[in-house]
Design a protein around this motif. Structure first.
Motif, mmCIF file in Angstrom:
data_model
loop_
_atom_site.group_PDB
_atom_site.id
_atom_site.type_symbol
_atom_site.label_atom_id
_atom_site.label_comp_id
_atom_site.label_asym_id
_atom_site.label_seq_id
_atom_site.Cartn_x
_atom_site.Cartn_y
_atom_site.Cartn_z
ATOM 1 N N SER A 70 -3.600 -3.653 -8.623
ATOM 2 C CA SER A 70 -4.990 -4.119 -8.641
ATOM 3 C C SER A 70 -5.113 -5.414 -7.836
ATOM 4 C CB SER A 70 -5.438 -4.368 -10.078
ATOM 5 O OG SER A 70 -4.754 -5.487 -10.628
ATOM 6 N N HIS A 71 -6.340 -5.760 -7.516
ATOM 7 C CA HIS A 71 -6.599 -7.011 -6.792
ATOM 8 C C HIS A 71 -6.092 -8.198 -7.601
ATOM 9 C CE1 HIS A 71 -8.974 -10.384 -5.151
ATOM 10 N NE2 HIS A 71 -8.935 -9.703 -4.016
ATOM 11 N N LYS A 76 -1.782 -12.710 -7.655
ATOM 12 C CA LYS A 76 -0.836 -13.510 -8.435
ATOM 13 C C LYS A 76 0.516 -13.646 -7.745
ATOM 14 C CE LYS A 76 -2.827 -12.357 -12.950
ATOM 15 N NZ LYS A 76 -2.605 -11.655 -14.254
ATOM 16 N N VAL A 77 0.754 -12.819 -6.722
ATOM 17 C CA VAL A 77 2.029 -12.857 -6.006
ATOM 18 C C VAL A 77 2.053 -14.060 -5.077
ATOM 19 C CG1 VAL A 77 3.564 -11.624 -4.428
ATOM 20 C CG2 VAL A 77 2.253 -10.361 -6.146
ATOM 21 N N LYS A 78 3.133 -14.814 -5.118
ATOM 22 C CA LYS A 78 3.265 -16.021 -4.311
ATOM 23 C C LYS A 78 3.118 -15.700 -2.824
ATOM 24 C CE LYS A 78 6.352 -19.903 -3.368
ATOM 25 N NZ LYS A 78 7.676 -20.525 -3.652
ATOM 26 N N GLY A 79 2.269 -16.468 -2.147
ATOM 27 C CA GLY A 79 2.071 -16.291 -0.717
ATOM 28 C C GLY A 79 0.852 -15.467 -0.364
ATOM 29 N N LEU A 87 -7.160 -6.763 1.824
ATOM 30 C CA LEU A 87 -6.713 -5.853 2.877
ATOM 31 C C LEU A 87 -5.859 -4.729 2.306
ATOM 32 C CD1 LEU A 87 -6.590 -5.203 5.896
ATOM 33 C CD2 LEU A 87 -4.570 -6.685 6.050
ATOM 34 N N ILE A 88 -4.958 -5.055 1.394
ATOM 35 C CA ILE A 88 -4.107 -4.018 0.780
ATOM 36 C C ILE A 88 -4.955 -3.037 -0.017
ATOM 37 C CG2 ILE A 88 -2.310 -3.626 -0.954
ATOM 38 C CD1 ILE A 88 -1.046 -6.278 0.003
ATOM 39 N N ARG A 89 -5.913 -3.566 -0.779
ATOM 40 C CA ARG A 89 -6.800 -2.684 -1.539
ATOM 41 C C ARG A 89 -7.648 -1.822 -0.607
ATOM 42 N NH1 ARG A 89 -5.606 -0.700 -5.346
ATOM 43 N NH2 ARG A 89 -7.740 -0.344 -6.033
#
Length: 230
Positions: A70-71, A76-79, A87-89
């Motif tokens: 999910s967005h 929450k992922v560092k970076g 973009l991934i979603r």
């Protein structure tokens, strides 16, 4: 002081090489982290994103799990920030839409593998159960798709009345039932079989045919029609 243009960062040449490999030989020429790396370059123009791409795979476990995230999980992922997560979603949404046009929006019902591809892409990664119905007309042409019910991680309560009300609303004469098993188990439960029988019985007086009931998971699919349960 030296004159001329500043030396571009080292990762610019690497990005160009990744892009060239993709354009020349397709996604198969790149490793999973390289695909994510190339994708992230369009959201993060001024950084070396290789380690972030590898970090995504390590955090979620696989390329598919990254796209299923999910967005809220992605940011929450560092970076990663809002642009990268969006973009991934967006890539996942585009893949779903493409497969939906191939499988659902064609005038005539497609082959089972095409339908399975769409259902696995759109439902295989869901955390909770979801029950959908694909509605067909008398020529077995797809006229609509609708999510009838969403439930908990291991159970969706579906009432045949809701399925038939939707079928009458769409003026359908045929149905394909689809639901996912987040647990990964593919065999239908006793409740799955009972629900299928109840819908078939309720649909019969209305001259509506249930063509199949598909169970979807990340591991694969199960067709009740193929197993002669319909």
């Amino acid at each position: 002081m030296k004159s001329g243009k500043p030396t571009p960062p080292h990762y610019h040449g690497h990005r160009d090489r990744l892009r060239a490999r993709f354009l020349q030989a397709g996604a198969e020429s790149l490793q999973d982290y390289e695909l994510l790396e190339l994708l992230l370059t369009y959201a993060i123009p001024r950084a070396d994103v290789k380690e972030w791409a590898k970090g995504l795979l390590s955090h979620f476990g696989s390329f598919a799990e990254v796209l299923d995230a999910s967005h809220q999980e992605l940011v929450k992922v560092k970076g990663l920030g809002e642009y990268s997560a969006t973009l991934i979603r967006l890539v996942k949404a585009c893949a779903e839409y493409y497969l939906k046009e191939q499988a659902i929006k064609r005038r005539s019902i497609p082959s089972l593998p095409v339908l399975i591809d769409y259902c696995r892409t759109s439902m295989g990664g869901l955390k909770d159960e979801q029950f959908r119905v694909i509605f067909l007309n008398s020529q077995n042409e797809v006229i609509a798709e609708e999510t009838i019910q969403e439930g908990t991680v291991d159970q969706t309560v579906v009432y045949p009345r809701k399925v038939l009300e939707a079928a009458l609303k769409h003026k359908a004469t045929g149905l394909i039932l689809v639901h996912n098993h987040p647990s990964g188990r593919l065999t239908p439960s006793t409740a799955d079989r009972e629900l299928t029988r109840a819908i078939i019985q309720a649909a019969h007086p209305l001259a509506i045919t249930v063509h199949d009931h598909l169970i979807i998971s990340k591991q694969g699919h199960y067709s009740m029609a193929e197993h002669h349960l319909i």
